[in-house]
Design an enzyme around this catalytic site. Structure first.
Site, short mmCIF file in Angstrom:
data_model
loop_
_atom_site.label_atom_id
_atom_site.label_comp_id
_atom_site.label_asym_id
_atom_site.label_seq_id
_atom_site.Cartn_x
_atom_site.Cartn_y
_atom_site.Cartn_z
N THR A 134 53.87 -6.87 -8.77
CA THR A 134 54.72 -5.90 -8.09
C THR A 134 53.83 -4.73 -7.70
O THR A 134 52.61 -4.80 -7.81
CB THR A 134 55.89 -5.46 -9.00
OG1 THR A 134 56.78 -4.63 -8.24
CG2 THR A 134 55.42 -4.69 -10.22
N VAL A 165 59.37 -8.44 -2.64
CA VAL A 165 58.43 -7.46 -2.12
C VAL A 165 58.50 -6.24 -3.03
O VAL A 165 59.60 -5.75 -3.33
CB VAL A 165 58.76 -7.06 -0.67
CG1 VAL A 165 57.75 -6.05 -0.16
CG2 VAL A 165 58.79 -8.28 0.24
N CYS A 166 57.35 -5.77 -3.49
CA CYS A 166 57.29 -4.55 -4.28
C CYS A 166 58.20 -4.67 -5.52
O CYS A 166 58.18 -5.68 -6.21
CB CYS A 166 57.68 -3.38 -3.39
SG CYS A 166 57.31 -1.74 -4.03
N THR A 167 59.03 -3.68 -5.78
CA THR A 167 59.87 -3.68 -6.98
C THR A 167 61.09 -4.59 -6.85
O THR A 167 61.92 -4.62 -7.77
CB THR A 167 60.32 -2.25 -7.32
OG1 THR A 167 60.92 -1.66 -6.16
CG2 THR A 167 59.14 -1.41 -7.76
#
Length: 326
Positions: free
Chosen positions: A131, A111-113
């Site tokens: 990302t 998730v995300c970074t």
């Protein structure tokens, strides 16, 4: 939890993004509630895991209780993101665990970074990934073996899933539930969480309206007000003459200033907003396509079809068949 529950491990670290953890966690927990309501065993055994001694503090300042890094395989391993990920990249023991555990898990997601942690462990090499939009350039530069696509909400390649930032983790988790338990269950969970729309992974990280708001927020505020008015009047006359009059400009001056401030022509912006509105109705309602075309200001079904092909690269009917909640 029963012996048939799938272990879902969400990896957290100091200064993790809170919603990257709690968003997916709640999706799996709600899937368990849905199963219980139908007299079925819990499909998931979700747990937040970490290297710390029983807890980590998120970047929001809220502490999270964590389980130790498991020694048994995960069914699903999800790596959360947040600005603390760059410190986590220097934790050699954690990287070693991630690499080994990713190999034994049925599927791995970020998730995300959190994608940075998987990339540093070599898990993402050769894959198309995403990302948070603000970190895509850095991810691509730091890990040239990756094919970074900054547009989608999430990407699935076999057993590997990556998602954009923050709330996109909820969309990813809903897609994982759908893959396991079917679309009906995923939509029931989305309704339970009062998620506005279960978004397909290929949808852009930014909505058209949000992109326009971002483009004009430091520019002429009249255009921000104009966009709000357009969204409330998609079926009205949205000619250049009408729009110019709304902001008190001549037509020539309006077109010049609008393009300079938004990077788009008025006609193209209106088409994008109308297509986005039509996408929502195609996915969330049973309205005939002809009615949707009229409600969104296209006038005719054929005009809607041409705009859809130009903007989304599929017909309205094909989009409905793929993404309809019905």
């Amino acid at each position: 939890m029963t012996s048939t529950s799938r272990p879902v491990h969400i990896l957290a670290f100091p200064n993790v993004q809170l919603l990257d953890v709690t968003g997916p966690l709640q999706v799996f927990a709600s899937a368990n509630v849905h199963a219980a309501e139908h007299g079925l065993p819990a499909p998931y055994s979700p747990a937040v895991i970490g290297r710390e001694d029983g807890s980590v503090v998120s970047s929001a300042g809220l502490g999270l209780l964590t389980h130790p890094l498991p020694t048994t395989p995960s069914d699903t391993l999800i790596v959360a993101g947040g600005w603390g990920v760059h410190q986590a990249l220097r934790d050699e023991a954690l990287l070693t665990w991630v690499k080994a555990h990713a190999l034994s898990a049925r599927r791995v997601a970020s998730v995300c970074t959190g994608a940075f942690l998987l990339a540093e462990a070599g898990v993402l090499d050769g894959h198309r990934v995403v990302t948070h939009w603000d970190s895509c350039t850095e991810l691509a530069q730091r890990y040239p073996a990756l094919q970074v696509d900054p547009e989608p909400i999430f990407i699935n390649e076999g057993a590997l899933w990556t998602s954009a930032g923050v709330t996109a983790g909820i969309d990813l988790a809903l897609a994982l539930v759908e893959a396991d338990l079917g679309r009906a269950v995923a939509l029931a969970v989305a309704r339970d969480l009062v998620v506005f729309l279960k978004r397909p992974g290929g949808q852009s990280q930014f909505s058209t309206a949000l992109s326009m708001q971002h483009a004009t927020r430091s520019q002429d505020s009249r255009f921000g007000d104009l966009h709000a008015w357009i969204l409330d009047n998609l079926a009205s006359d949205l000619s250049v003459a009408t729009l110019a009059a709304k902001v008190g400009m001549s037509e020539r001056s309006f077109v010049r200033h609008y393009r300079a401030h938004t990077g788009n022509t008025p006609a193209r912006a209106i088409e994008q907003l109308r297509v986005e509105a039509a996408r929502r109705l195609l996915g969330d309602s049973a309205l005939p396509i002809k009615r949707i075309a009229d409600r969104c200001g296209f006038g005719t079904e054929e005009t809607l079809r041409r705009s859809f092909l130009r903007t989304v690269s599929v017909t309205p009917q094909a989009y409905r068949e793929r993404f309809s909640a019905s």
